[in-house]
Write an enzyme that holds these catalytic residues in place. Structure first.
Site, PDB file in Angstrom:
ATOM      1  N   ARG A 243       0.814  -1.220   0.000  1.00 59.97           N
ATOM      2  CA  ARG A 243       0.000   0.000   0.000  1.00 59.97           C
ATOM      3  C   ARG A 243       0.848   1.271   0.000  1.00 59.97           C
ATOM      4  O   ARG A 243       0.382   2.351  -0.357  1.00 59.97           O
ATOM      5  CB  ARG A 243      -0.952  -0.025   1.214  1.00 59.97           C
ATOM      6  CG  ARG A 243      -1.971   1.105   1.232  1.00 59.97           C
ATOM      7  CD  ARG A 243      -3.054   0.865   2.293  1.00 59.97           C
ATOM      8  NE  ARG A 243      -3.938   2.018   2.409  1.00 59.97           N
ATOM      9  CZ  ARG A 243      -5.097   2.022   3.058  1.00 59.97           C
ATOM     10  NH1 ARG A 243      -5.518   0.929   3.652  1.00 59.97           N
ATOM     11  NH2 ARG A 243      -5.828   3.103   3.122  1.00 59.97           N
ATOM     12  N   ASN A 247       2.093   6.329  -1.682  1.00 63.03           N
ATOM     13  CA  ASN A 247       2.812   7.508  -1.189  1.00 63.03           C
ATOM     14  C   ASN A 247       3.706   8.156  -2.242  1.00 63.03           C
ATOM     15  O   ASN A 247       4.535   9.009  -1.912  1.00 63.03           O
ATOM     16  CB  ASN A 247       3.663   7.128   0.038  1.00 63.03           C
ATOM     17  CG  ASN A 247       2.791   6.802   1.220  1.00 63.03           C
ATOM     18  OD1 ASN A 247       1.716   7.375   1.384  1.00 63.03           O
ATOM     19  ND2 ASN A 247       3.213   5.843   2.025  1.00 63.03           N
ATOM     20  N   HIS A 250       4.551  11.731  -2.000  1.00 61.26           N
ATOM     21  CA  HIS A 250       4.101  12.173  -0.684  1.00 61.26           C
ATOM     22  C   HIS A 250       5.241  12.433   0.305  1.00 61.26           C
ATOM     23  O   HIS A 250       5.075  13.229   1.221  1.00 61.26           O
ATOM     24  CB  HIS A 250       3.115  11.170  -0.084  1.00 61.26           C
ATOM     25  CG  HIS A 250       1.735  11.308  -0.663  1.00 61.26           C
ATOM     26  ND1 HIS A 250       1.491  11.174  -2.013  1.00 61.26           N
ATOM     27  CD2 HIS A 250       0.531  11.589  -0.102  1.00 61.26           C
ATOM     28  CE1 HIS A 250       0.200  11.355  -2.231  1.00 61.26           C
ATOM     29  NE2 HIS A 250      -0.405  11.611  -1.101  1.00 61.26           N
TER      30      HIS A 250
HETATM   31  N1  NAD Z   1      -7.923   8.600   4.998  1.00 62.72           N
HETATM   32  C1  NAD Z   1      -7.149   8.673   3.940  1.00 62.72           C
HETATM   33  O1  NAD Z   1      -6.769   7.677   3.346  1.00 62.72           O
HETATM   34  C2  NAD Z   1      -6.740  10.034   3.442  1.00 62.72           C
HETATM   35  C3  NAD Z   1      -6.140  10.171   2.194  1.00 62.72           C
HETATM   36  C4  NAD Z   1      -5.826  11.448   1.733  1.00 62.72           C
HETATM   37  C5  NAD Z   1      -6.134  12.553   2.517  1.00 62.72           C
HETATM   38  N2  NAD Z   1      -6.728  12.385   3.738  1.00 62.72           N
HETATM   39  C6  NAD Z   1      -7.096  13.540   4.571  1.00 62.72           C
HETATM   40  O2  NAD Z   1      -8.066  14.294   3.870  1.00 62.72           O
HETATM   41  C7  NAD Z   1      -8.048  15.628   4.379  1.00 62.72           C
HETATM   42  C8  NAD Z   1      -8.224  16.597   3.235  1.00 62.72           C
HETATM   43  O3  NAD Z   1      -9.460  16.371   2.620  1.00 62.72           O
HETATM   44  P1  NAD Z   1     -10.133  17.438   1.646  1.00 62.72           P
HETATM   45  O4  NAD Z   1      -9.113  17.969   0.738  1.00 62.72           O
HETATM   46  O5  NAD Z   1     -11.348  16.812   1.094  1.00 62.72           O
HETATM   47  O6  NAD Z   1     -10.462  18.649   2.648  1.00 62.72           O
HETATM   48  P2  NAD Z   1     -11.790  19.125   3.401  1.00 62.72           P
HETATM   49  O7  NAD Z   1     -12.567  17.974   3.921  1.00 62.72           O
HETATM   50  O8  NAD Z   1     -11.376  20.154   4.381  1.00 62.72           O
HETATM   51  O9  NAD Z   1     -12.632  19.835   2.257  1.00 62.72           O
HETATM   52  C9  NAD Z   1     -12.104  20.971   1.633  1.00 62.72           C
HETATM   53  C10 NAD Z   1     -13.073  22.150   1.654  1.00 62.72           C
HETATM   54  O10 NAD Z   1     -14.104  21.946   0.708  1.00 62.72           O
HETATM   55  C11 NAD Z   1     -15.389  22.130   1.295  1.00 62.72           C
HETATM   56  N3  NAD Z   1     -16.295  21.229   0.569  1.00 62.72           N
HETATM   57  C12 NAD Z   1     -16.340  19.893   0.627  1.00 62.72           C
HETATM   58  N4  NAD Z   1     -17.163  19.404  -0.302  1.00 62.72           N
HETATM   59  C13 NAD Z   1     -17.681  20.457  -0.960  1.00 62.72           C
HETATM   60  C14 NAD Z   1     -18.581  20.591  -2.051  1.00 62.72           C
HETATM   61  N5  NAD Z   1     -19.073  19.529  -2.688  1.00 62.72           N
HETATM   62  N6  NAD Z   1     -18.905  21.832  -2.463  1.00 62.72           N
HETATM   63  C15 NAD Z   1     -18.359  22.928  -1.837  1.00 62.72           C
HETATM   64  N7  NAD Z   1     -17.474  22.867  -0.844  1.00 62.72           N
HETATM   65  C16 NAD Z   1     -17.146  21.641  -0.413  1.00 62.72           C
HETATM   66  C17 NAD Z   1     -15.179  21.796   2.748  1.00 62.72           C
HETATM   67  O11 NAD Z   1     -16.155  22.401   3.562  1.00 62.72           O
HETATM   68  C18 NAD Z   1     -13.785  22.363   2.989  1.00 62.72           C
HETATM   69  O12 NAD Z   1     -13.867  23.737   3.237  1.00 62.72           O
HETATM   70  C19 NAD Z   1      -6.739  15.778   5.125  1.00 62.72           C
HETATM   71  O13 NAD Z   1      -7.008  15.860   6.490  1.00 62.72           O
HETATM   72  C20 NAD Z   1      -5.974  14.513   4.818  1.00 62.72           C
HETATM   73  O14 NAD Z   1      -5.144  14.100   5.875  1.00 62.72           O
HETATM   74  C21 NAD Z   1      -7.041  11.151   4.194  1.00 62.72           C
END
Ligand code: NAD
Length: 352
Positions: A243, A247, A250
């Site tokens: 997996r 990365n 990354h």
């Molecule tokens: N679990 C995993 O395998 C994994 C993998 C990659 C990243 N992550 C995590 O993901 C996080 C980042 O996620 P993200 O980039 O989605 O950020 P986020 O969840 O903060 O969303 C980004 C912004 O977009 C807004 N938003 C979301 N959907 C929307 C929509 N459809 N329309 C309008 N606005 C919308 C949200 O309110 C927020 O302000 C980080 O914390 C990272 O560590 C986890």
């Protein structure tokens, strides 16, 4: 004396990913026909609550499904133990018990936080991922990594806890801000580089359509990305080895994010990181150029001043660096990754 606790249980945690448009009615119908709990709580952030959360709540209730909604302030800074505890307390106040399930509606922040809550609330209740950002659709909603940040770094506390189902509604991308869309595209590009040359070629040829959010093009790249992510997770659920290819870009990316004090967003940092990783790779010059050109053509490279020394320092402190040896995912060619810890500091400095 020694006693044995014999644990042979090997449950099947398989789940499906539904990809479509306007899925709230389908979600309600599915929960009605095949409930996974007696009560549901939508966990979402303050932005998504207004755009989609209330609608989902109404749709569930209109179908006589007992549902509540809890929201937190949108943004990465909410992914912490304080907010986790606040949400859990609200759940207790709403008398949610072990017969409840969580619907994580939002981006990666919501998915990671709500998934983590699901994995620990009353020692674990089921949850469903309803990703609303491109990043969450193609990456974070699949694979069961949940967690929160601490003062010591990002995602340091968490669990592997798989959702019961993932619903991806591509129409939700219409409201997503442009920079958030690009943020997710970086992960699609990454999937193509590590695993899928045809997807790479598709991204090269269909840039305009994708950037205009053409539905067919989006459906295609999201579907392939989900297939890639799930096939990797299927082989190595808890990231013991294989997996780690996810990365790619990354190791540099995380260091860039940290060095910039998180001013550079994850996808943009990873995009820059993928360029460095390509340069370090054994692959030929032509492939390196193609990768750089593709990433640049999607507007993922920002002119940011980066301090080489600080990036190197951050890489050495990365949680995945073992005994001072930085692990890199590199490629022999597009779709053919390899992992190495044999890269010398001078080689890293040369590409930065
Ligand atoms: N679990 C995993 O395998 C994994 C993998 C990659 C990243 N992550 C995590 O993901 C996080 C980042 O996620 P993200 O980039 O989605 O950020 P986020 O969840 O903060 O969303 C980004 C912004 O977009 C807004 N938003 C979301 N959907 C929307 C929509 N459809 N329309 C309008 N606005 C919308 C949200 O309110 C927020 O302000 C980080 O914390 C990272 O560590 C986890």
């Amino acid at each position: 004396m020694e006693l044995k606790v014999r644990l042979k249980q090997k449950a099947d945690y398989s789940y499906s990913i539904v990809l479509g448009k306007n899925l709230f009615k389908k979600i309600a119908a599915d929960l009605k026909n095949k409930p996974i709990a007696n009560k549901y709580v939508i966990i979402t952030d303050s932005n998504v609550k207004n755009i989609y959360g209330i609608d989902l709540l109404k749709t569930l209730r209109a179908n006589n499904i007992e549902a509540q909604l809890i929201y937190f302030k949108a943004g990465e800074q909410s992914k912490n133990s304080k907010i986790k505890e606040q949400i859990e307390n609200e759940m207790f106040k709403l008398l949610l018990g072990r017969d409840s399930a969580i619907l994580a509606l939002g981006g990666g922040v919501t998915g990671d936080l709500a998934g983590f809550i699901a994995s620990t609330f009353l020692r674990g209740i089921p949850y469903i991922q309803i990703p609303t950002t491109l990043l969450a659709m193609v990456d974070s909603s699949i694979g069961g990594k949940t967690g929160i940040n601490t003062g010591y770094g990002k995602n340091l506390i968490g669990t592997f806890y798989q959702p019961k189902k993932v619903y991806i509604d591509i129409n939700m991308l219409s409201t997503l801000p442009e920079s958030e869309f690009l943020n997710g595209l970086a992960e699609v590009i990454k999937h193509s580089i590590i695993k899928d040359k045809p997807l790479f070629k598709y991204l090269e040829k269909n840039r305009e359509k994708i950037l205009k959010k053409d539905k067919k093009a989006l459906q295609y790249i999201i579907k392939i990305s989900c297939e890639i992510k799930s096939s990797i997770v299927e082989k190595d659920e808890t990231e013991s080895n294989y997996r780690r290819i996810l990365n790619f870009g990354h190791t540099f990316g995380h260091a860039i994010e940290k060095t910039s004090n998180y001013q550079v967003k994850h996808g943009f940092a990873v995009a820059q990181g993928m360029i460095y990783a390509a340069k370090l790779s054994k692959t030929n010059e032509k492939t390196k150029e193609r990768i750089i050109k593709l990433i640049e053509s999607y507007g993922l490279i920002k002119n940011i001043k980066l301090d080489k020394k600080m990036i190197l320092h951050a890489m050495l402190q990365d949680k995945k660096t073992i005994k001072g040896k930085v692990n890199f995912v590199l490629i022999n060619e597009i779709g053919k990754p390899y992992i190495t810890n044999k890269i010398k500091t001078q080689q890293i400095e040369a590409v930065l």
